[in-house]
Design an enzyme around this catalytic site. Structure first.
Site, short mmCIF file in Angstrom:
data_model
loop_
_atom_site.label_atom_id
_atom_site.label_comp_id
_atom_site.label_asym_id
_atom_site.label_seq_id
_atom_site.Cartn_x
_atom_site.Cartn_y
_atom_site.Cartn_z
CG HIS A 166 -1.96 -1.04 1.20
ND1 HIS A 166 -3.19 -0.87 0.62
CD2 HIS A 166 -1.94 -2.32 1.65
CE1 HIS A 166 -3.89 -2.00 0.72
NE2 HIS A 166 -3.14 -2.89 1.35
CD GLU A 215 -9.34 -2.99 -3.41
OE1 GLU A 215 -8.73 -4.06 -3.22
OE2 GLU A 215 -10.55 -2.83 -3.14
N GLY A 227 -6.36 -1.67 2.88
CA GLY A 227 -6.03 -0.28 2.68
C GLY A 227 -6.41 0.59 3.86
#
Length: 286
Positions: A166, A215, A227
């Site tokens: 992320h 994503e 996330g």
């Protein structure tokens, strides 16, 4: 070939769940998953999740193919949906499960109010663990408030691995982000060799934030559990929020806590059954 399935969603992040306990490998291929996830010619979903036989100390093994056919290590909203799905097919009133994922062994608890709490494990913070080439290059430093050039603009980013990579950036207003333009450029940026999920975060208060997400492998979605977890960790690292935060996503809210005692991240949120069906062979045939 016909395959039974159940459709679930977690805050609008939707999945096709398949009982795959009889075989150790998914009975649907990545190419077939692409067709199933198509919202015009298939069932429509952000991914296909398989409940496979147990591994190690787990009750089940989870695998997920994204809507583009790529495979993710795990999925936060997806694992909550999987918990509801296996509770239904087991039908034994069990409320706690251990699920083996590509991110390791994760614990899940079905709450009395219908919510699902997931022990997401400890975040990985080093550049080599994300992975990313941001930083000084030796891979053993945290990527906090580092600059990356995307779409002709300099962005300050913090990187966290919650079982998948992320990249988090804090913005004044999430509505102003041209997600369909900048999202793919973040995902495929050269500093992320395995691509990345990207979260845009607006801090409302120390314990409440708004989030939009692009994503990896699925594009813009209504929610992303990993996330949300990564964003709370990034907020703590950059001193923007507390360790226990409500994360508001387009599809609803998740409760995220980065525990100060065991350093694990805990996610609590809903998972809803939508419908069941049978996949026709013509949908997935070449």
């Amino acid at each position: 070939m016909t395959v039974s399935f159940t459709k679930y969603h977690g805050l609008g992040n939707d999945f096709i769940l398949i009982d795959n306990r009889h075989l150790p490998q998914p009975i649907v291929t990545p190419e077939q998953a692409i067709k199933l996830c198509d919202r015009n010619f298939g069932i429509g979903a952000n991914g296909v999740i398989f409940a496979l036989p147990r591994q190690e100390q787990a009750d089940y093994t989870m695998r997920i193919f994204n809507s583009d056919g790529s495979e993710s290590e795990m999925c936060g909203n997806g694992i909550r949906c999987l918990a509801k799905f296996i509770a239904e097919i087991d039908n034994d009133n069990k409320t706690k499960y251990k699920i083996y994922t590509g991110a390791g062994l994760l614990g899940i608890e079905l709450q009395p109010d219908g919510q699902v709490k997931v022990d997401m494990g400890q975040p990985k913070l080093l550049a080599s663990e994300i992975p990313t080439t941001l930083g000084i290059g030796n891979g053993d430093e945290k990527i906090v408030n580092q600059t990356v050039e995307v779409a002709g603009k300099s962005w300050s980013v913090t990187c966290v691995n919650m079982g998948n990579p992320h990249c988090i950036t804090f913005v004044e207003n999430v509505i102003d982000i041209a997600l369909e333009i900048v999202g793919p450029q973040f995902e495929h940026h050269s500093v992320f060799p395995e691509r990345t999920n990207t979260e845009f975060i607006q801090v409302i208060s120390p314990n409440y934030v708004k989030m939009r997400v692009w994503e990896r492998g699925a594009g813009a979605t209504l929610a992303c559990g990993t996330g949300a977890c990564a964003s709370v960790v990034a907020g703590v690292l950059t001193q923007r929020n507390e360790n226990k935060v409500t994360v508001e996503l387009p599809g609803g809210c998740l409760e995220i806590e980065w525990s100060t005692t065991d350093q694990k991240v805990y996610m609590t949120g809903p998972a809803e059954k939508v419908f069941t069906g049978v996949i026709n062979e013509s949908i997935i045939s070449s």
